[in-house]
Design an enzyme around this catalytic site. Sequence first.
Site, PDB file in Angstrom:
ATOM      1  N   PRO A 154      76.704 -24.943  28.679  1.00 48.15           N
ATOM      2  CA  PRO A 154      77.240 -24.790  27.328  1.00 48.15           C
ATOM      3  C   PRO A 154      78.491 -25.614  27.051  1.00 48.15           C
ATOM      4  O   PRO A 154      79.378 -25.729  27.898  1.00 48.15           O
ATOM      5  CB  PRO A 154      77.564 -23.296  27.234  1.00 48.15           C
ATOM      6  N   ASN A 155      78.509 -26.177  25.859  1.00 52.53           N
ATOM      7  CA  ASN A 155      79.672 -26.891  25.308  1.00 52.53           C
ATOM      8  C   ASN A 155      79.938 -28.261  25.936  1.00 52.53           C
ATOM      9  O   ASN A 155      80.857 -28.947  25.500  1.00 52.53           O
ATOM     10  CB  ASN A 155      80.946 -26.030  25.396  1.00 52.53           C
ATOM     11  N   ARG A 172      85.977 -31.010  22.201  1.00 49.25           N
ATOM     12  CA  ARG A 172      86.549 -29.808  22.819  1.00 49.25           C
ATOM     13  C   ARG A 172      87.738 -30.178  23.728  1.00 49.25           C
ATOM     14  O   ARG A 172      87.643 -31.080  24.552  1.00 49.25           O
ATOM     15  CB  ARG A 172      85.482 -29.039  23.611  1.00 49.25           C
ATOM     16  N   TYR A 229      89.262 -32.100  28.926  1.00 51.76           N
ATOM     17  CA  TYR A 229      87.963 -32.749  29.191  1.00 51.76           C
ATOM     18  C   TYR A 229      87.909 -34.219  28.779  1.00 51.76           C
ATOM     19  O   TYR A 229      86.879 -34.873  28.982  1.00 51.76           O
ATOM     20  CB  TYR A 229      86.844 -31.959  28.488  1.00 51.76           C
ATOM     21  N   ASN A 232      76.274 -29.269  36.133  1.00 53.22           N
ATOM     22  CA  ASN A 232      77.537 -28.716  35.663  1.00 53.22           C
ATOM     23  C   ASN A 232      77.170 -27.521  34.787  1.00 53.22           C
ATOM     24  O   ASN A 232      76.868 -27.678  33.604  1.00 53.22           O
ATOM     25  CB  ASN A 232      78.330 -29.741  34.860  1.00 53.22           C
ATOM     26  N   ALA A 264      80.513 -22.831  31.694  1.00 53.84           N
ATOM     27  CA  ALA A 264      80.998 -21.451  31.830  1.00 53.84           C
ATOM     28  C   ALA A 264      80.060 -20.589  32.682  1.00 53.84           C
ATOM     29  O   ALA A 264      80.514 -19.648  33.355  1.00 53.84           O
ATOM     30  CB  ALA A 264      81.164 -20.831  30.446  1.00 53.84           C
ATOM     31  N   HIS A 267      80.626 -19.546  36.473  1.00 49.34           N
ATOM     32  CA  HIS A 267      81.443 -18.426  36.933  1.00 49.34           C
ATOM     33  C   HIS A 267      80.795 -17.062  36.692  1.00 49.34           C
ATOM     34  O   HIS A 267      81.410 -16.041  36.971  1.00 49.34           O
ATOM     35  CB  HIS A 267      82.810 -18.479  36.224  1.00 49.34           C
ATOM     36  N   ASP A 325      70.202 -18.210  41.702  1.00 45.72           N
ATOM     37  CA  ASP A 325      68.895 -17.855  42.265  1.00 45.72           C
ATOM     38  C   ASP A 325      67.843 -18.918  41.954  1.00 45.72           C
ATOM     39  O   ASP A 325      66.973 -19.204  42.790  1.00 45.72           O
ATOM     40  CB  ASP A 325      68.430 -16.493  41.725  1.00 45.72           C
ATOM     41  N   GLU A 349      77.086 -29.859  42.601  1.00 43.61           N
ATOM     42  CA  GLU A 349      77.840 -29.236  41.502  1.00 43.61           C
ATOM     43  C   GLU A 349      78.913 -30.209  41.014  1.00 43.61           C
ATOM     44  O   GLU A 349      79.615 -30.807  41.833  1.00 43.61           O
ATOM     45  CB  GLU A 349      78.502 -27.966  42.051  1.00 43.61           C
ATOM     46  N   HIS A 387      82.189 -30.559  38.161  1.00 42.00           N
ATOM     47  CA  HIS A 387      83.064 -30.067  37.090  1.00 42.00           C
ATOM     48  C   HIS A 387      83.986 -31.195  36.672  1.00 42.00           C
ATOM     49  O   HIS A 387      84.604 -31.842  37.526  1.00 42.00           O
ATOM     50  CB  HIS A 387      83.874 -28.847  37.532  1.00 42.00           C
ATOM     51  N   SER A 403      86.758 -30.961  34.835  1.00 41.19           N
ATOM     52  CA  SER A 403      88.153 -30.561  35.045  1.00 41.19           C
ATOM     53  C   SER A 403      88.331 -30.029  36.466  1.00 41.19           C
ATOM     54  O   SER A 403      87.350 -29.696  37.146  1.00 41.19           O
ATOM     55  CB  SER A 403      88.539 -29.475  34.034  1.00 41.19           C
ATOM     56  N   ARG A 420      92.848 -23.971  37.542  1.00 41.73           N
ATOM     57  CA  ARG A 420      92.791 -23.291  36.248  1.00 41.73           C
ATOM     58  C   ARG A 420      92.785 -21.768  36.432  1.00 41.73           C
ATOM     59  O   ARG A 420      93.204 -21.277  37.469  1.00 41.73           O
ATOM     60  CB  ARG A 420      91.590 -23.831  35.455  1.00 41.73           C
ATOM     61  N   ARG A 469      87.914 -18.760  36.756  1.00 44.51           N
ATOM     62  CA  ARG A 469      87.141 -19.979  37.076  1.00 44.51           C
ATOM     63  C   ARG A 469      87.089 -20.243  38.577  1.00 44.51           C
ATOM     64  O   ARG A 469      86.550 -21.267  39.014  1.00 44.51           O
ATOM     65  CB  ARG A 469      87.744 -21.201  36.371  1.00 44.51           C
TER      66      ARG A 469
HETATM   67  C1  DQA Z   1      83.626 -27.065  33.405  1.00 43.89           C
HETATM   68  C2  DQA Z   1      84.633 -26.002  33.859  1.00 43.89           C
HETATM   69  C3  DQA Z   1      84.211 -24.629  33.406  1.00 43.89           C
HETATM   70  O1  DQA Z   1      85.130 -23.652  33.862  1.00 43.89           O
HETATM   71  C4  DQA Z   1      84.156 -24.577  31.890  1.00 43.89           C
HETATM   72  O2  DQA Z   1      83.685 -23.319  31.454  1.00 43.89           O
HETATM   73  C5  DQA Z   1      83.350 -25.682  31.300  1.00 43.89           C
HETATM   74  C6  DQA Z   1      83.417 -27.015  31.907  1.00 43.89           C
HETATM   75  C7  DQA Z   1      84.073 -28.493  33.758  1.00 43.89           C
HETATM   76  O3  DQA Z   1      83.230 -29.381  33.719  1.00 43.89           O
HETATM   77  O4  DQA Z   1      85.259 -28.712  34.044  1.00 43.89           O
HETATM   78  O5  DQA Z   1      82.719 -25.522  30.263  1.00 43.89           O
HETATM   79  O6  DQA Z   1      82.408 -26.830  34.063  1.00 43.89           O
END
Ligand code: DQA
Length: 143
Positions: A9-10, A17, A22, A73, A76, A79, A86, A97, A99, A101, A106, A110
């Site tokens: 998401p996002n 954002r 980011y 990635n 949210a 977490h 699974d 994985e 991320h 940021s 943080r 997180r």
């Molecule tokens: C994120 C870090 C997550 O905590 C956050 O909810 C995101 C982006 C990152 O790419 O830094 O949406 O995954």
Amino acid sequence: MKILVINGPNINMLGIREPGIYGNQNYQTLLDNIKQWAEELNCQAECFQSNHEGSIVDKIQEAYDNFDGIVINPAAYTHTSVAILDALKSVGIPAVEVHISDVTKREDFRQISYAGMACEEHIIGKGLDGYRLAIQYLCDKYM
Ligand code: DQA
């Protein structure tokens, strides 16, 4: 080698954002970069983004027998989502994985990554370049 890049998401809101966290580059730039990086590494990358946990689980399941690696990635859902953890374990596809940021610096909420428990490599806080490093890791190890 076929790599599935999954964003939660996002991530499609990149550039809009929280640019202080980011960055200023938008999601389309990320897609363009991934296409170019994959070409340079002689592999194929397909990108998928969803704001919906179940759609991400569906996509991971569909990757079984169709992809050789996953870059994820979960945003949210990192977490919170045991379902994504699974799903990654279910398909057994090598996963990395990412991320954008540095989540380690943080908020407390997180500091746990469920999806990360099914990933063999973790690239954190490297900005969009983290996706390149993740693709490179999979190519170096499995191609
Ligand atoms: C994120 C870090 C997550 O905590 C956050 O909810 C995101 C982006 C990152 O790419 O830094 O949406 O995954």
